[in-house]
Design an enzyme around this catalytic site. Structure first.
Site, short mmCIF file in Angstrom:
data_model
loop_
_atom_site.label_atom_id
_atom_site.label_comp_id
_atom_site.label_asym_id
_atom_site.label_seq_id
_atom_site.Cartn_x
_atom_site.Cartn_y
_atom_site.Cartn_z
N PHE A 75 0.83 -1.20 0.00
CA PHE A 75 0.00 0.00 0.00
C PHE A 75 0.86 1.24 0.00
O PHE A 75 1.84 1.32 0.75
CB PHE A 75 -0.83 0.08 1.28
CG PHE A 75 -1.80 -1.04 1.51
CD1 PHE A 75 -1.39 -2.20 2.16
CD2 PHE A 75 -3.11 -0.93 1.11
CE1 PHE A 75 -2.29 -3.22 2.41
CE2 PHE A 75 -4.02 -1.94 1.35
CZ PHE A 75 -3.61 -3.10 2.00
N ASP A 76 0.46 2.25 -0.75
CA ASP A 76 1.00 3.59 -0.56
C ASP A 76 0.32 4.09 0.71
O ASP A 76 -0.71 3.57 1.14
CB ASP A 76 0.64 4.44 -1.78
CG ASP A 76 0.99 5.90 -1.57
OD1 ASP A 76 0.25 6.76 -2.07
OD2 ASP A 76 2.02 6.20 -0.92
N GLY A 77 0.87 5.13 1.32
CA GLY A 77 0.30 5.64 2.57
C GLY A 77 -0.75 6.71 2.33
O GLY A 77 -1.94 6.46 2.48
N PHE A 111 -1.19 -0.83 -4.27
CA PHE A 111 -2.17 0.26 -4.36
C PHE A 111 -1.48 1.62 -4.23
O PHE A 111 -0.75 1.86 -3.26
CB PHE A 111 -3.17 0.16 -3.21
CG PHE A 111 -4.02 -1.06 -3.23
CD1 PHE A 111 -3.75 -2.13 -2.38
CD2 PHE A 111 -5.12 -1.17 -4.08
CE1 PHE A 111 -4.54 -3.27 -2.39
CE2 PHE A 111 -5.92 -2.30 -4.09
CZ PHE A 111 -5.63 -3.35 -3.24
#
Lengths: 260, 368
Positions: B202-204, B319
């Protein structure tokens, strides 16, 4: 006592080719106050309009079309029989494409269905639908989740579990009625392309998984019915899916009373 | 008289044969060794579109050039030919592996992944889709083939936890309705992925967290962000669209930890962020902790490109809210999914994308 009154406002359909659908007047009209001349719109009003739209489209494509819905408005009890003038005047008031009115009592309404060669009987009363099924007339129960959907298209939903159910004995007459009705729907559907059809045919299966749904798709295909939308629930709860799909009525081979 | 009887006897015979076949099919169905799908309220429901599950590039061309009737007819003509795997295929296989492991440890539990095929396709195309699913023996028993109707209502009806599609419009709509969703892209290369562990990266910002920090970066730059984040280290960030999906993964992970399978857990999660560990990293970790969520590996790039790092991780899905990160990942073979959320959608890298003049508006659009 059984009587039939033709609606002279409407052109009569060809008895050999039309698909006769009987709807109870109780389903079509809401209760109006006693001194009003005209009933309010009932649960099945949008359904009737959708049936009419199919006819309109069929005639637009071919003005000489004979495969049309022939709508019969049926009263099924003596109390309603007394309201016959108002039922007729309300029908005319809304310009509903009802071909004829059939008046009967609780005991003989099924006779009326058989006499009028009704291919599908739609009622809000579970008992009525059950009685009709037992006598071999394809029936569907109307309720708030169905019937009243204001969709432009007529949305019919087949309950696939019944479509592929094996018979334990000879084919019951209601099942035969279901097969011939679905074949006629398929025929109507073929008059249209996918993008401009006023009729949408859906399939839902509950028991089993994807293979059950595939079987039902194949079975319906073999009857000449082209399913547009398919939902395989694999025992997921019905209600949420049905409330999105909003069919006008649900068909199973025989009586489609789905609990819960 | 006898002729009529003969023909009716023949009809009876063929009907009986058919009925017998139907009965056997129904019985076989009941005795199926396939595990029953879990109830939607207990499961982590992943809805995948047909074009993420299978690659339908050629068919898509037919649809665009020749219209829906020809498109459906094409599928029907090739009904027995399985479709090729699409971008979400490895992800689905990895989910199936997690389910097998969960069933071993918790045979009666319904806390499993439930994969639903959610497609706009016509039901006649559905036959080929079902045949293809059968060919690869995918654990997909539920589907909605909406024949052109919007899938959003059905996503809600299935209590969908994550929706994957190649159609960004539908994905946006899903996110606006509060459903975690992302637009999938087929990577430009094929790279080997783990078949024993599901890896999700995941991106943050604007994915797990809201886009509040993203706004600062776009307006004032990365350094300004780092300063700001140090200042607000102890204030949790607001949630982003994929937070709940991470939460669902965490819940399943804990089931393995409870059975002493932490080292052998078939789910691993990664945070891959442009933030810097030194300055803005703490806020992110503290936010996760305040949510009661764990992430297995947090990778702070301090602005460096994500592609090479992702290549080392090899997630089954990555993502990110920014298309240029997606493009970079795609190029190197990472399966990427774009989350169309937040301020990042109005920018290409750090340039504001000029919006076309709206005909009705009298004033020109404001530029940040």
């Amino acid at each position: 006592m059984v009587s039939t009154v033709l609606n002279t406002d409407v052109k009569q359909k060809d008895a050999d080719h039309a698909v006769v659908i009987a709807v109870t007047s109780r389903a079509v009209f809401g209760s109006g106050a006693d001194d009003d001349e005209v009933y309010g719109e009932g649960l099945a009003f949008p359904l009737l309009q959708a049936l009419q739209r199919v006819n309109e489209h069929l005639l637009m494509n071919n003005p000489a079309e004979l495969l049309l819905f022939d709508i019969v408005l049926l009263t099924t009890d003596s109390q309603q029989q007394q309201q016959s003038p108002r039922i007729i005047s309300s029908t005319r008031h809304y310009g509903l494409e009802v071909g004829r009115f059939c008046f009967s009592s609780e005991e003989d309404f099924v006779e009326n269905l058989l006499k009028n060669n009704v291919q599908l009987f739609l009622s809000t009363d579970r008992n009525e639908a059950s009685q009709a099924t037992q006598r071999g007339v394809l029936s569907a129960l109307l309720d708030h989740q169905t019937a009243s959907c204001p969709s432009e298209q007529l949305k019919v939903l087949f309950f696939g579990d019944a479509v592929i159910q094996p018979d334990t004995g000879p084919t019951p007459p209601s099942r035969q009625a279901a097969r011939s009705f679905s074949a006629q729907l398929g025929e109507m559907q073929r008059r249209f392309t996918m993008s401009d059809s006023p009729l949408s045919i859906g399939l839902v299966t509950w028991r089993g998984g994807r293979d059950s749904c595939a079987d039902a798709l194949h079975t319906l295909r073999s009857r000449g019915v082209r399913v547009d939308e398919a939902y395989c629930l694999a025992e997921a709860p019905w209600g949420p899916i049905l409330s999105v799909f909003r069919p006008h009525f649900l068909l199973s081979d025989g009586f489609g009373g789905l609990e819960g | 008289m006898s002729e009529i009887k003969d023909s009716s006897a023949k009809a009876e015979e063929s009907r009986t044969e058919k009925d017998w076949k139907e009965a056997k099919a129904a019985f076989d169905n009941l005795k199926s060794t396939k595990p029953r799908p879990p109830k939607p309220q207990n499961a982590v429901t992943i809805a995948v579109s047909s074009r993420t599950l299978f690659s339908m590039v050629w068919e898509r061309k037919v649809f665009k050039e020749e219209g829906v009737e020809k498109y459906v007819a094409h599928h029907m003509d090739h009904e027995d030919e399985p479709l090729k795997p699409g971008a979400a295929f490895p992800f689905v296989k990895a989910l199936m592996n997690v389910n097998s492991r969960l069933r071993e440890l918790y045979p009666d539990s319904e806390e499993l992944f439930d994969i639903v095929l959610m497609t706009n396709n016509h039901a006649q195309v559905g036959v080929r889709l079902i045949n293809s699913i059968n060919h690869y023996d995918l654990a997909i028993e539920r589907f909605c083939m909406t024949g052109g109707q919007s899938p959003i209502g059905y996503l809600k009806a299935y209590m969908t936890n994550l929706y994957l599609s190649t159609d960004s419009k539908k994905v946006k709509e899903a996110i606006e309705e509060g459903i975690a969703a992302a637009t999938m892209f087929l990577p430009e290369k094929e790279i080997a992925l783990s078949d024993t562990q599901l890896k999700v990266a995941f991106d943050g910002d604007a994915v797990l967290f809201s886009d509040e920090s993203e706004i600062i970066v776009k307006q004032h730059g990365l350094d300004a962000l780092f300063e700001h984040e140090k200042q607000f280290e102890n204030k949790p960030l607001a949630q982003g669209p994929l937070k709940c999906f991470l939460e669902a993964l965490g819940k399943l992970q804990r089931k393995f930890y409870a059975k002493n399978e932490r080292l052998n857990c078939p789910i691993r999660t990664y945070l891959v962020t442009a933030r810097s560990a030194a300055s803005s990293g703490a806020r992110v970790l503290k936010t996760l902790r305040s949510w009661g969520l764990e992430i297995d590996e947090a990778l702070f790039l301090a602005g460096a490109p994500k592609g090479p790092l992702l290549l080392k991780i090899r997630p089954h899905i990555f993502f990110d809210d920014q298309m240029f990160h997606i493009e970079g990942a795609k190029e190197m073979g990472t399966i990427s999914a774009h989350v169309p959320y937040g301020i990042g959608q109005k920018y290409n890298k750090s340039k504001l994308i000029e919006q076309p003049e709206q005909p009705a508006k009298k004033e020109s659009p404001k530029k940040i």
